[in-house]
Scaffold this motif. Structure first.
Motif, PDB file in Angstrom:
ATOM      1  N   CYS A 151      46.069  36.332  37.491  1.00 28.31           N
ATOM      2  CA  CYS A 151      45.848  37.773  37.569  1.00 28.31           C
ATOM      3  C   CYS A 151      45.126  38.210  36.302  1.00 28.31           C
ATOM      4  O   CYS A 151      45.677  38.111  35.200  1.00 28.31           O
ATOM      5  CB  CYS A 151      47.170  38.517  37.708  1.00 28.31           C
ATOM      6  SG  CYS A 151      46.990  40.330  37.688  1.00 28.31           S
ATOM      7  N   CYS A 173      52.242  41.138  40.814  1.00 25.33           N
ATOM      8  CA  CYS A 173      51.991  39.723  40.516  1.00 25.33           C
ATOM      9  C   CYS A 173      52.982  38.824  41.256  1.00 25.33           C
ATOM     10  O   CYS A 173      52.602  37.772  41.786  1.00 25.33           O
ATOM     11  CB  CYS A 173      52.086  39.472  39.012  1.00 25.33           C
ATOM     12  SG  CYS A 173      50.748  40.222  38.059  1.00 25.33           S
ATOM     13  N   VAL A 202      49.381  35.951  34.046  1.00 24.64           N
ATOM     14  CA  VAL A 202      48.623  37.177  33.815  1.00 24.64           C
ATOM     15  C   VAL A 202      47.797  36.975  32.554  1.00 24.64           C
ATOM     16  O   VAL A 202      48.328  36.570  31.518  1.00 24.64           O
ATOM     17  CB  VAL A 202      49.555  38.388  33.644  1.00 24.64           C
ATOM     18  CG1 VAL A 202      48.750  39.623  33.218  1.00 24.64           C
ATOM     19  CG2 VAL A 202      50.305  38.672  34.935  1.00 24.64           C
ATOM     20  N   CYS A 227      52.264  35.221  30.418  1.00 26.17           N
ATOM     21  CA  CYS A 227      50.985  35.879  30.127  1.00 26.17           C
ATOM     22  C   CYS A 227      50.191  35.059  29.117  1.00 26.17           C
ATOM     23  O   CYS A 227      50.724  34.177  28.450  1.00 26.17           O
ATOM     24  CB  CYS A 227      51.212  37.276  29.551  1.00 26.17           C
ATOM     25  SG  CYS A 227      52.129  38.401  30.606  1.00 26.17           S
TER      26      CYS A 227
END
Length: 300
Positions: A5, A40, A48, A71
């Motif tokens: 993402c 997500c 991410v 992330c």
């Protein structure tokens, strides 16, 4: 298959892109970050990825990690170069999010663990020290151009204030560095270099947390000092057909540039090299074989 993402962060919005779902926008608030995390999870995004955006990305980045969503932070310059190479010269929030996601996929990025509490504090202290140092420099410059006694006194008071602030910040940073054995060792090493001052050590440790944990070569690449190859082919030269473009790149690598020493026309930034690259692609589109293309270019 890993699903990425890409998130473009601005002051008000979080623009997300997941393949093949596409674009989705969330408010850059605590509620919006929670919605992004749910989005997500719904699309099974494993990672991410956000660009480093001067600290704007940090609240969302840390909140997602706290919610259990891995992330990573991507280098903004690298993402922009990737976008240009893919033919996306314009910049919109939607396109930026898409490019971040595709860059992460192409690079096979992995999660970047969030900074520790001490690292976050060091980052904040170093950022403030940089601001105070800049303000102090401005006041000193103003003092040299002012003659009025009252104004000079006002500036001198400002200088005294910022000097005190800088000293307090430096003391806080020094105390914080002493807590971490790695920072202590790095601090000692940096200070063995002539001319390296307290603030330099603070900036390096705050802005380059990877130092001391990865190789020297990796560090030079990370900060943009490694002698990486520059690609001369512009996005507008690239053929739409991947097979044809591969042929063009292969043939161009075999042809020497007459302007640049020891460079092929594929590597050279000279105008002549660009003209020859375009000719190679024209001949390929016209149906020439590899041998015919080479003979044509050499004959010219």
């Amino acid at each position: 298959m890993t699903i990425f993402c890409g998130v473009d962060v601005s002051k008000s919005w979080l623009d997300a892109w997941i393949e093949p779902a596409g674009h989705q926008r969330f408010a850059n608030t605590a509620e919006g970050v929670a919605e992004l995390g749910a989005y997500c999870r719904a699309h099974h995004a494993a990672l991410v990825v956000m660009e480093a955006s001067g600290g704007l990305e940090q609240p969302a980045y840390l909140a997602l990690w706290q919610a259990g969503q891995p992330c990573a932070i991507a280098n903004a310059r690298s993402v922009r170069k990737f976008a240009e190479a893919m033919g996306y010269l314009e910049k919109t929030d939607r396109i930026d999010a898409m490019m971040i996601a595709r860059f992460a996929d192409a690079k096979r990025m992995v999660a970047t663990p969030p900074p520790s509490a001490d690292q976050q504090r060091l980052i904040a202290l170093a950022a403030r020290l940089r601001q105070v140092t800049a303000d102090l420099g401005v006041q000193k410059q103003r003092l040299h151009s002012v003659r009025d006694p009252f104004v000079r006194q006002s500036i001198q008071e400002a200088i005294a204030f910022f000097t005190t602030q800088a000293s307090r910040l430096a003391s806080e940073i020094a105390a914080l560095i002493e807590v971490d054995p790695l920072w202590v060792a790095l601090d000692r090493t940096f200070r063995s270099i002539k001319g390296v001052a307290d603030r330099t050590v603070a900036y390096i440790l705050a802005e380059l947390p990877e130092i001391g944990t990865i190789s020297n070569r990796a560090v030079t690449k990370l900060v943009g000092l490694a002698p990486l190859p520059a690609f001369a082919v512009n996005p507008d030269e690239v053929l739409a057909d991947p097979a044809m473009e591969t042929r063009a790149r292969t043939l161009s690598a075999e042809l020497r540039c007459m302007v640049c020493q020891n460079q092929s026309i594929d590597d050279s930034n000279a105008e002549l090299a660009k003209d020859l690259r375009l000719l190679v692609r024209e001949r390929i589109k016209d149906g020439d074989s590899d041998e015919q293309v080479l003979n044509y270019i050499v004959s010219r």
